[in-house]
Design an enzyme around this catalytic site. Structure first.
Site, short mmCIF file in Angstrom:
data_model
loop_
_atom_site.label_atom_id
_atom_site.label_comp_id
_atom_site.label_asym_id
_atom_site.label_seq_id
_atom_site.Cartn_x
_atom_site.Cartn_y
_atom_site.Cartn_z
N ASP A 225 8.20 69.94 12.00
CA ASP A 225 8.43 71.32 12.45
C ASP A 225 7.08 71.97 12.73
O ASP A 225 6.23 72.06 11.84
CB ASP A 225 9.19 72.08 11.34
N HIS A 317 17.77 72.16 20.85
CA HIS A 317 16.97 73.27 20.31
C HIS A 317 15.66 73.43 21.07
O HIS A 317 15.30 74.55 21.48
CB HIS A 317 16.73 73.04 18.82
C1 HEM Z 1 16.72 76.64 10.73
C2 HEM Z 1 16.12 77.10 11.80
C3 HEM Z 1 15.21 76.29 12.65
C4 HEM Z 1 14.83 74.99 12.52
C5 HEM Z 1 15.22 74.01 11.43
C6 HEM Z 1 13.95 74.69 13.62
C7 HEM Z 1 13.36 73.48 13.84
C8 HEM Z 1 12.63 73.15 14.95
C9 HEM Z 1 12.14 71.83 15.27
C10 HEM Z 1 12.34 70.61 14.40
C11 HEM Z 1 11.51 71.91 16.43
C12 HEM Z 1 10.84 70.74 17.19
C13 HEM Z 1 9.45 70.51 16.74
C14 HEM Z 1 8.51 71.63 17.06
O1 HEM Z 1 8.13 71.84 18.21
O2 HEM Z 1 8.17 72.33 16.11
C15 HEM Z 1 11.53 73.27 16.85
C16 HEM Z 1 10.96 73.77 17.99
C17 HEM Z 1 10.90 75.09 18.32
N1 HEM Z 1 11.58 76.12 17.70
FE1 HEM Z 1 12.75 75.95 16.09
N2 HEM Z 1 13.81 75.82 14.38
C18 HEM Z 1 14.56 76.81 13.82
C19 HEM Z 1 14.71 78.09 14.28
C20 HEM Z 1 14.00 78.62 15.33
C21 HEM Z 1 14.04 80.00 15.74
C22 HEM Z 1 14.88 81.09 15.07
C23 HEM Z 1 13.20 80.12 16.79
C24 HEM Z 1 12.81 81.34 17.58
C25 HEM Z 1 13.61 82.33 17.83
C26 HEM Z 1 12.62 78.81 17.04
C27 HEM Z 1 11.70 78.53 18.00
C28 HEM Z 1 11.23 77.29 18.30
C29 HEM Z 1 10.29 77.01 19.37
C30 HEM Z 1 9.62 78.05 20.27
C31 HEM Z 1 10.10 75.64 19.39
C32 HEM Z 1 9.19 74.84 20.34
C33 HEM Z 1 9.97 74.39 21.54
C34 HEM Z 1 9.07 73.62 22.49
O3 HEM Z 1 8.22 74.26 23.12
O4 HEM Z 1 9.22 72.39 22.58
N3 HEM Z 1 13.15 77.93 16.14
N4 HEM Z 1 12.23 74.00 15.94
#
Ligand code: HEM
Length: 407
Positions: A225, A317
């Site tokens: 993450d 996601h």
């Molecule tokens: C339980 C809630 C969440 C989990 C477990 C989660 C987990 C992850 C994971 C595993 C990734 C892919 C690895 C990474 O790029 O970090 C990711 C990407 C991302 N997440 Fe989340 N996330 C959650 C909630 C959110 C929320 C609420 C937002 C914003 C409103 C968010 C925004 C993002 C963004 C901007 C990326 C990068 C996407 C990219 O440019 O590839 N996430 N998240």
């Protein structure tokens, strides 16, 4: 005999009155230095050693600081009737406490020095909610991005985890140090504030054996993450720090969401389905690059297979969350949480989502709107808490956090 806390509090809180129109920073410095007590030496930036992070600086610590393994997020509300002078008084106290604790020193008035020694990269970061600006008599200074986080269709918010006037984000690589700092900081708020909630989070202490040392920490879903966070310091700075001019320059906006995860059901789907839900593999590599590719490779959400379908499902996601422009960039610095059981007997666990950005209205809000509309993660994730804070710029020794914003 060591000086007792009340006299110290009287000194520092009383200084707020003296400070009106008389160089608040200078007054704070004089009192801190002059109060010999158990800790005669005021904290200075050059106190930062290998296990300490300097409290002072242009920006507050705990934001672009390499992520520590433990956090306590402490949400506090001002007692009714506390005015601008009272707000200044409590912030002076907390600034002084935090600076000392982060330098490995006990706060003034502490009878024991030992618990504060040997801190492991302790940081204390202050965030102000709209109620704090109102109490300080400057409601219009609360940035619009903080004051106006809208409701989202998938929200299941619980009052318990709502907006507070003040947030203290206490981070360290040692949970004992976090608990000590929290206790000592809270002790100096009781005359002006009540504790609404304290949320504790953690991250793995190190990557799993064989993984690159710089790997992003894994969340409770087992996924890395933070991979897509901006790695170039200049680009990260542009995403995080509020531009000048104005009192928020060098500050930032924080959105905190408590996201409960149904991990029992997540455990029951196979690896391929998990990876499709996110657009990345368990090793962090994007589905649009060969397995084993660095996790820091960008997910190509437009890449198509031979049949013309996108390799990454449109509701994955990463595909939904990916920034559609520079204004949507944010620094995610979340922590896992596992807080025992719900009333229904199921585990209360998930992610304390923490995102820092120059403007939440152009970053968090549009991204979360897309996620609420259609994000595969919604099958397992429920947003139960929400709060947003203006995070003032850092301060210099003798000054207090938020002075430029509130006075
Ligand atoms: C339980 C809630 C969440 C989990 C477990 C989660 C987990 C992850 C994971 C595993 C990734 C892919 C690895 C990474 O790029 O970090 C990711 C990407 C991302 N997440 Fe989340 N996330 C959650 C909630 C959110 C929320 C609420 C937002 C914003 C409103 C968010 C925004 C993002 C963004 C901007 C990326 C990068 C996407 C990219 O440019 O590839 N996430 N998240």
């Amino acid at each position: 005999m060591t000086r007792a806390t009340p006299s110290r509090r009287a000194l520092l809180v009383g200084s707020a009155a003296l400070a009106a129109g008389a160089g608040a920073g200078a007054v704070g410095m004089r009192l801190s230095d002059g109060d010999a007590g158990a800790n005669p030496v005021a904290a200075r930036p050059d106190d930062a050693g290998p296990t300490t992070v300097s409290f002072y600086g242009e920006h507050q610590a705990g934001i672009t600081t390499a992520q520590q393994t433990h956090v306590s997020l402490v949400g506090l509300d001002l007692v009714r009737g506390v005015d601008a002078r009272g707000v200044e008084g409590v912030l002076r106290l907390l600034t002084d406490d935090a600076a000392r604790l982060c330098a490995g020193r006990p706060p003034l008035g502490a009878l024991e020095a030992v618990p504060a020694v040997g801190v492991r990269r302790l940081t204390v970061t202050f965030g102000f909610g709209p109620g704090l600006f109102a109490a300080a008599g400057v409601p219009q200074r609360c940035p619009a991005g903080v004051a106006s986080i809208p409701a989202f269709s998938t929200d299941k918010l619980e009052d318990l985890w709502g907006q507070t006037d003040l947030l203290l984000q206490i981070c360290s690589d040692d949970p004992t140090g976090v608990a000590y700092a929290q206790r000592r900081l809270l002790r100096d708020t009781t005359h002006a504030m009540t504790l609404r909630w304290a949320q504790h989070g953690f991250m793995p202490v190190a990557p799993e054996p064989g993984a690159p040392q710089e790997s992003s920490p894994r969340n409770l879903m087992g996924l890395r993450d933070g991979s897509a966070n901006e790695r170039d310091p200049a680009q990260a700075a542009a995403a995080v720090w509020s531009p000048g001019p104005g009192p928020m320059a060098g500050g930032t906006q924080l959105v905190l969401r408590r996201v409960r995860l149904d991990l029992g059901r997540w455990d029951d789907i196979d690896t391929a389905a998990k990876q499709l839900a996110f657009g990345r593999r368990m090793d962090g590599s994007p589905l649009t690059a060969p397995p084993g590719t660095s996790e820091f490779t960008v997910v190509d959400r437009t890449a198509v297979d031979e049949a013309g379908f996108t390799v990454v499902p449109p509701n994955a996601h990463a595909a939904r969350a990916q920034a559609r422009g520079a204004a949507e960039r944010m620094l995610r610095r979340g922590y896992n949480y596992a807080d025992g059981l719900h009333a229904d007997g199921r585990p209360d666990e998930g992610l304390l989502f923490l995102a820092y950005q120059a403007d939440a209205a152009t970053a968090f809000v549009p991204v979360q709107r897309r996620l609420a509309e259609a994000d595969a993660l919604n099958t397992w994730a429920t947003h139960v808490g929400s709060a947003a804070y203006a995070v003032p710029p850092g301060c210099a020794p003798g000054d207090w956090v938020g002075r430029t914003l509130l006075t």
